[in-house]
Design an enzyme around this catalytic site. Sequence first.
Site, PDB file in Angstrom:
ATOM      1  CB  SER A  39      -0.961   0.022   1.186  1.00  6.23           C
ATOM      2  OG  SER A  39      -0.273   0.223   2.397  1.00  6.23           O
ATOM      3  CE  LYS A  82      -2.798   2.156   4.889  1.00  7.92           C
ATOM      4  NZ  LYS A  82      -2.487   1.237   3.836  1.00  7.92           N
TER       5      LYS A  82
END
Length: 179
Positions: A39, A82
């Site tokens: 990701s 993230k």
Amino acid sequence: MKRVLKEILSTSLYILFVLCAVYLVIHFVGQRTQVLGSSMEPKLSNEDNLIVDKISYRFHEPERYDIIVFPFRYEDNTFYIKRIIGLPGETVQIDEEGNILIDGEVLPEGYGKEVIQSQGRAYEPITLEDDEYFVMGDNRNNSTDSRDPSVGNITREEIVGRAWLRIWPLDKFGLIKHR
């Protein structure tokens, strides 16, 4: 016999001191974490090992584009990595062309690996509270992030720390540049 007992006590105190120091460093200063999944590609790759800086946010607030670590709410001992996109008090939305809008203006950034295909819950404006952040993976079409209701907005309290140093693989060893 007295000398042996003194040596055992001395060694025991030394080991206790080392264990306490290690605990304090891991709990308050930094910890190792491993990237699982793609990701955050191309910045971070699957199985990269990182040291997370847990102390700098005690002195300043997280900033846009910082790469942070936070726990996944629904699974113990699972942490997500993230990038911060939206800051407290801002309104975040993703338009039909895949542009990220902050307070109605296109966010100038080039971290996304490709054009966003799924707006997720950001198809409509999301106004962040005073302690909330909107986070996204750099591999936007292969990331479970704030667009997904299972992650949602991240509160300041949930942030464990900031990705600081990649320690593995050795050929990529070095400080992590956030901007």
